[in-house]
Write an enzyme that holds these catalytic residues in place. Structure first.
Site, mmCIF file in Angstrom:
data_model
loop_
_atom_site.group_PDB
_atom_site.id
_atom_site.type_symbol
_atom_site.label_atom_id
_atom_site.label_comp_id
_atom_site.label_asym_id
_atom_site.label_seq_id
_atom_site.Cartn_x
_atom_site.Cartn_y
_atom_site.Cartn_z
ATOM 1 N N GLY A 123 -66.311 -68.234 19.457
ATOM 2 C CA GLY A 123 -67.467 -69.102 19.686
ATOM 3 C C GLY A 123 -67.422 -69.805 21.026
ATOM 4 O O GLY A 123 -68.424 -69.852 21.752
ATOM 5 N N ARG A 177 -46.086 -56.001 8.220
ATOM 6 C CA ARG A 177 -46.356 -57.180 7.400
ATOM 7 C C ARG A 177 -46.703 -56.860 5.953
ATOM 8 O O ARG A 177 -46.171 -57.470 5.028
ATOM 9 C CB ARG A 177 -47.526 -57.969 8.006
ATOM 10 C CG ARG A 177 -47.157 -58.660 9.283
ATOM 11 C CD ARG A 177 -48.347 -59.359 9.879
ATOM 12 N NE ARG A 177 -47.932 -60.060 11.093
ATOM 13 C CZ ARG A 177 -48.758 -60.747 11.872
ATOM 14 N NH1 ARG A 177 -50.034 -60.834 11.578
ATOM 15 N NH2 ARG A 177 -48.306 -61.349 12.948
ATOM 16 N N HIS A 232 -53.014 -65.137 5.362
ATOM 17 C CA HIS A 232 -52.938 -65.490 6.764
ATOM 18 C C HIS A 232 -54.217 -65.150 7.511
ATOM 19 O O HIS A 232 -54.618 -65.864 8.419
ATOM 20 C CB HIS A 232 -51.764 -64.672 7.324
ATOM 21 C CG HIS A 232 -51.535 -64.826 8.767
ATOM 22 N ND1 HIS A 232 -51.302 -66.043 9.345
ATOM 23 C CD2 HIS A 232 -51.484 -63.919 9.770
ATOM 24 C CE1 HIS A 232 -51.111 -65.868 10.639
ATOM 25 N NE2 HIS A 232 -51.246 -64.605 10.924
ATOM 26 N N ARG A 256 -54.288 -55.978 9.884
ATOM 27 C CA ARG A 256 -54.324 -56.309 11.309
ATOM 28 C C ARG A 256 -52.910 -56.343 11.866
ATOM 29 O O ARG A 256 -51.995 -56.858 11.223
ATOM 30 C CB ARG A 256 -54.985 -57.673 11.517
ATOM 31 C CG ARG A 256 -55.065 -58.084 12.971
ATOM 32 C CD ARG A 256 -55.802 -59.398 13.158
ATOM 33 N NE ARG A 256 -55.114 -60.514 12.529
ATOM 34 C CZ ARG A 256 -54.022 -61.099 13.006
ATOM 35 N NH1 ARG A 256 -53.454 -60.656 14.118
ATOM 36 N NH2 ARG A 256 -53.463 -62.119 12.381
#
Lengths: 637, 248, 255
Positions: A45, A330, A401, A435
């Site tokens: 933003g 992860r 997360h 991700r």
């Protein structure tokens, strides 16, 4: 309905260039006639607001914080990836692209990811020019570190505060534009609804959190940069204020919500200590470079860790993934921790924890070296838990997360709702089902600095002479609906605090739509969420009025949306009958317990369309075409 | 809290902004402080001539008097420094008071030093003392007899005047108290001026702080040694009537 | 898990224009492992259950980096120990202790409600010069300028400021010089920040004064409470930079 991703023709390496060569431009004289509303002032933003204002657009930016600098992008620790190949270790745009697609378990859109990798280098240039103090080598060059899921060192960092420095860079660029009068900044203003005029997103309804005043704002286009929804789990590494409200209200106005079940669970967080807890704290992934993860071999072993002899310890990551060991990705590290805890071998008071042991590293390298490398993390751990990790192993457990899912967008970052653009974590586009570390900052800044300034013209060039004003009945009606929702919350007058509902919702979602999901669990979760929602509307306690600073009211509005969103999330997880990335369905695993994808059926985006309250949403599929990379099974054995 | 809200107070356009600014005024305070510290050190060195006996001290005093107009240039310069030092401090202080309209209910001094917190008190006490001190020894207002005291060479007998005055424990006591406060003022002031003038660093600051403390102690001990020596009888003069108005 | 109890004195003030006062609360059975803000959450939720209005306070990331939380705990802005108020844990207090919680008392941070203050003055200071005017897309390759590691590290130490306002709250004079100095130092020592170096210091200090903050007396209370460990040497740098900026404008030097 068909969702058209509007991917440019041509080979993948040429798509972005050819797009830019053919993109519709808005002349400088016309740019100042267009007003752009930007909601959220995190990396996406702030960077979008600053850049669009520089280009000459009239920008109105909104954030619910008291200052744009508080957005949760600020908390990212590790770094930002860029295919600069300053290290001469064989990195390239292609490799970053490929690593990201593979890391996302082949569930992201190729063209978007390639573009992300392509602009990654200019992000670093831009940030350095703004004065972001990236780490340097003694010779003055930029330093890099390596991160999970990659075999090259391409991560740029500023101590353990990369997100902070990048956000402050974008914030300063935004501040300059505010100072020049080119951005009108509305702090303490929470977007509560999207206004649709003739099928186009043309404005928002916002509530001033200090005065309670509800206002409408019209523009030619709306950019949502409102982050992810990890806080549906109540306990997450996200800030307390992070919420789904902006994207959820946009969904209820017609924007498609894509892949809501894709959430990322980070393996190294400080375990939950009790019901009172408000927040989970991440410990950097880098700790796994020197720490060894283990649990006792025996169930219910309550001995202190020092008393468990070496042969009675199970270094389960090293055992299961000999080649990656403690540095497994992860999702895999998280799931393995859950498995051993489910077997009753977890440690700590709750039994939900595993050891991250530095005793070997301390013996090998000396305490001084470990202190130099991780001193601040050990301190942070001691501050929170009261335990000294130099003397006894740390206890860690996975925590939510990041959320890969988000509003559906095309190549131009516009949702299916014309005029509504979605940037950063709020959209679904670049990370697929998982991700990679240091990619979130890259995506937020890529969207804001380099993508939207080029793609916005595609929509705005069709909007000459179509200015709307807040006097239109659509604005009045939406405003009235927002007021009614607030009145409805205040009218409940129950005696159960909002936090309590949020906590209970978090438990349901964590148990059934967390690290492992099953059909029965998800079906039960949907029932439980519905029941909790019903209870919320009967029993929630919100003291005070709507015409003042009322933090209970703010939270109640957000939790009410989470209570609706939770159902969609579980539904998406239920329908996706495969395991991929962060989404692990227990019914779909290999005999060794690894995730099992079904590319024949599920290599597609699931985008959900709202059809009305208490009605099942429509599912629209966007097939994912892999032309540049070949689908392969991820293996880290 | 919207961003348009700006304060109505604009920097003064009619005068050089440096002198209306926060930092500019502190520079003036620091620069005048340097001059005053140098004066104090010079004055101390002159005063210490008392230990060399009446001849040395009276010669030194006569030398100063012989400077004539130059002495007045110095005096006027010092007066301007004192006025600026105090005036700007007062304007800064008034703003500081206004900047916290409501005080804390629970007060914690955090890492502030007592010297720093007492700067205004110590400064104003020293000012009062300086006026008294000038009245006593320069204007010789309390004891007109002083004017007539001359030594064997016909010089004004400053030595006798000082020793006589310090034989009174009240005079000495006030003097020691005042130079004590001066020392406190300087212990913060000296270290502080390096910070204000921006000629310090993370590494140098402790050095300046300790240095300031050492210089302040030396100045205090130097000045206090004179009345102390007189009281202890180490420095003597022909016994005369006590000169202090308090002792009469 | 053991529990503790505390006697709390919390500041309650309906709005900036109303008068405020302390309310006294006996906070019983507080888990000893919880953080200070979690203790306040518990107290607030108990009040909510009793139909009372909770005490408003700000917080967001709860890991000490966003700078949202702000309060004065027993006279110490951001509470005992390093870090923001969210990093304070109850085990640092004695069982049965009286704890007084007040808002930041800085004229330039008007009280909004209870412990919530308006710190937008800090944003306005940044808007007046706390940036490098660099338009997106015009940047040269990041490796063009070499920056010695000590310079980059010093810039990072200054840039670590979280903008929480504790410096002004701790300063007996309500001076925000640590905040302003941190930004002027961060941008002033990097080669990229040289073009606007003089005007930056000048404009930021002028805005700081317009906002009604006090003046620095070198007390160093700011440095003692700064959650981000910003050193007070940044104030020395600001003092130097400002005079340089002001003098060059006064004599008409080219900026």
């Amino acid at each position: 309905m068909i969702l058209d991703a509007k991917i440019p023709e041509g080979p993948i390496e040429k798509k972005w260039t050819s797009f830019k060569n053919n993109a519709k431009l808005i002349s400088p004289a016309n740019k100042r006639k267009f007003k752009v509303i930007v909601v959220g002032t995190g990396l996406a933003g702030s960077s979008a607001s600053a850049t669009l204002a520089e280009l000459g657009y009239q920008v109105e930016a909104f954030c619910f914080h008291d200052s744009p600098r508080r957005a949760h992008s600020i908390a990212a620790q590790g770094g930002i990836n860029a295919a600069k190949n300053y290290q001469n270790d064989g990195d390239s745009v292609w490799r970053l692209f490929y690593d990201t697609v593979k890391g996302g378990d082949f569930r992201s859109r190729e063209a978007n990811v390639y573009r992300l990798a392509e602009v990654s280098g200019t992000i670093i240039d831009q940030c350095v020019s703004q004065g972001v103090p990236f780490a340097r080598e003694y010779g003055g060059e930029l330093a890099n570190r390596s991160f999970g899921g990659a075999q090259v060192s391409r991560t740029f960092y500023a101590k353990g505060q990369t997100g902070q420095q990048l956000l402050l860079g974008a914030y300063s660029a935004l501040s300059a534009q505010i100072g020049l009068g080119r951005v009108m900044m509305h702090e303490n203003s929470e977007m509560l609804d999207l206004v649709i005029v003739d099928g186009h997103a043309k404005g928002i309804v916002a509530r001033n959190l200090i005065t309670g005043e509800i206002t409408t704002h019209a523009a030619d286009t709306v950019l949502l940069c409102t982050g992810g929804y990890s806080n549906i789990y109540y306990l997450s590494t996200n800030a307390r204020g992070s919420n789904v409200t902006a994207t959820w209200r946009a969904y209820k106005r017609g924007a498609a919500f894509a892949n809501p079940c894709y959430t990322q669970i980070h393996p190294t967080c400080i375990p939950v200590a009790g019901d009172y807890q408000s927040k989970l704290t991440l410990m950097s992934e880098s700790l796994r470079n020197d720490g060894r993860v283990w649990v006792p071999k025996a169930k219910g072993d309550k001995r202190a860790p020092q008393e468990v002899p070496e042969e009675e310890r199970d270094y389960y990551l090293e055992r299961k993934y000999p080649s990656y060991g403690n540095l497994a990705p992860r999702d895999i590290a998280s799931r393995s921790a859950k498995e051993v805890c489910d077997e009753g071998r977890g440690v700590g008071p709750s039994g939900l924890g595993v050891y991250l042991d530095f005793s070997g590293a301390i013996k090998r390298l000396g305490e001084k070296t470990i202190r130099e490398r991780y001193g601040n993390l050990f301190e942070m751990y001691q501050n929170i838990t009261g335990e000294n990790a130099y003397e006894r192993p740390m206890r860690i457990y996975p925590a939510v997360h990041y959320t890969m899912g988000g509003l559906w967008v095309d190549y131009n970052l516009m949702s299916n709702l014309p005029g509504l653009h979605v940037l950063g974590e709020a959209n679904f586009s670049d990370h697929g089902a998982n991700r990679l570390g240091a990619s979130a900052l890259m995506q937020g800044l890529s969207d804001g600095y380099f993508v939207i300034p080029n793609t916005l013209g595609e929509y705005l060039s069709t909007q000459f002479g179509k200015k709307v004003s807040t006097d239109l009945p659509e604005f009045k009606k939406t405003e009235a609906e927002v007021r009614a929702q607030i009145e409805k919350i205040l009218a409940v007058k129950g005696n159960v605090p909002v936090d309590e509902f949020h906590r209970l919702l978090g438990l349901i979602i964590w148990d059934q739509c967390g690290m492992a999901r099953s059909e029965t669990g998800l079906r039960k979760a949907i029932e439980d969420v519905r029941a909790l929602r019903e209870r919320f509307w009967k029993e929630v306690a919100v003291p005070g009025t709507g015409a003042e600073l009322n933090q209970s009211l703010e939270r109640a509005g957000r939790v009410a949306d989470f209570l609706e969103f939770g159902e969609l999330m579980c539904l998406d997880a239920l329908i996706r009958e495969e395991s991929c990335g962060g989404h692990f369905r227990v019914e779909h695993q290999t005999p060794e317990g690894e995730a099992l994808r079904h590319d024949d059926k599920f290599a597609e985006v699931y985008a959900w369309m709202f059809r009305g309250e208490n009605t099942d949403p429509d599912l629209v599929r966007e097939p994912l075409h892999y032309e540049a990379v070949h689908l392969a099974t991820r293996s880290y054995k | 809290m919207s961003s348009e809200a700006t304060s109505s107070k604009k920097p003064c356009g009619c005068c050089w902004p440096i002198f209306s600014s926060s930092i500019g005024r502190k520079w003036v305070v620091a620069l005048t402080g340097i001059i005053l510290v140098l004066f104090v050190i010079g004055h101390l060195l002159g005063n210490l001539s008392i230990f060399a006996g009446p001849d040395a001290m009276n010669a030194y005093a006569a030398f100063l008097k012989s400077a004539g107009e130059l002495l007045w240039v110095v005096r006027i310069g010092l007066i301007i420094c004192v006025v600026l030092h105090i005036w700007f401090t007062i304007t800064l202080w008034r703003e500081n008071l206004a900047a916290r309209p409501q005080k804390y209910a629970v007060k914690d001094h955090l890492s502030t030093t007592v010297y720093a917190r007492l700067m205004r008190i110590s400064g104003l006490t020293v000012l009062a003392f300086v006026i008294y001190h000038l009245a006593q020894f320069t204007w010789e207002a309390f004891n007109p007899d002083y004017k007539g005291w001359v030594d064997a060479q016909g010089r004004h007998d400053v030595y006798r005047m000082v020793v006589t005055a310090f034989q009174c424990p009240f005079v000495s006591g006030f003097y020691i108290l005042a130079v004590g406060l001066l020392g406190m003022h300087l212990s913060h002031g000296i270290a502080s001026l390096f910070q204000t003038l921006g000629i310090t660093s993370k590494k140098m600051r402790p050095l300046f702080e300790q240095g300031g403390l050492v210089v302040a102690w030396l100045i205090f001990l130097g000045f206090a040694s004179i009345p102390a020596s007189v009281l202890l009888g180490l420095v003597k003069t022909t016994p005369v009537l006590p000169a202090c108005p308090l002792c009469h | 898990m053991s529990t503790m109890h505390f006697h709390l004195r919390l500041w309650k003030q309906k709005s900036g224009t109303d008068a405020g006062q302390f309310i006294e609360i006996d906070a019983k059975e507080i888990p000893s492992e919880c953080s200070f803000l979690e203790m306040l959450d518990i107290v607030n939720n108990r009040m909510t259950r009793e139909g009372k209005e909770p005490v408003a306070f700000e917080s967001d990331c709860r890991e000490g980096i966003c700078g949202t939380c702000n309060m004065v705990i027993n006279g110490v802005p951001q509470g005992p120990g390093r870090g923001a108020a969210c990093q304070v844990y109850m085990r640092k207090f004695e069982n049965g202790q009286t704890i007084t919680v007040e808002p930041f008392r800085v004229g330039a941070f008007p009280i909004v409600k209870d412990l919530v203050v308006n710190r937008s003055a800090y944003d306005r200071i940044i808007r007046s010069g706390g940036f490098i005017s660099e338009h997106t897309g015009g940047a040269p390759d990041a490796s063009t300028t070499l920056i010695p590691k000590p310079v980059a590290d010093a810039a990072m130490d200054a840039a670590a400021c979280i903008g929480c306002g504790a410096c002004a709250a701790a300063c007996p004079n309500s001076s925000p010089m640590l905040f302003v100095g941190a930004k002027v130092t961060h941008l002033g020592i990097l080669p990229q920040g040289q073009a606007e170096r003089k005007s930056r210091a000048r404009n930021m200090v002028r805005t700081m004064q317009e906002e009604g903050f006090g003046n620095c007396s070198n007390y160093y209370a700011c440095e003692a409470v700064c959650p981000a460990n910003v050193p007070a040497s940044v104030i020395a740098m600001l003092n130097r930079e400002y005079i340089r900026g002001e003098l060059s404008e006064a004599v008409g030097a080219i900026d």
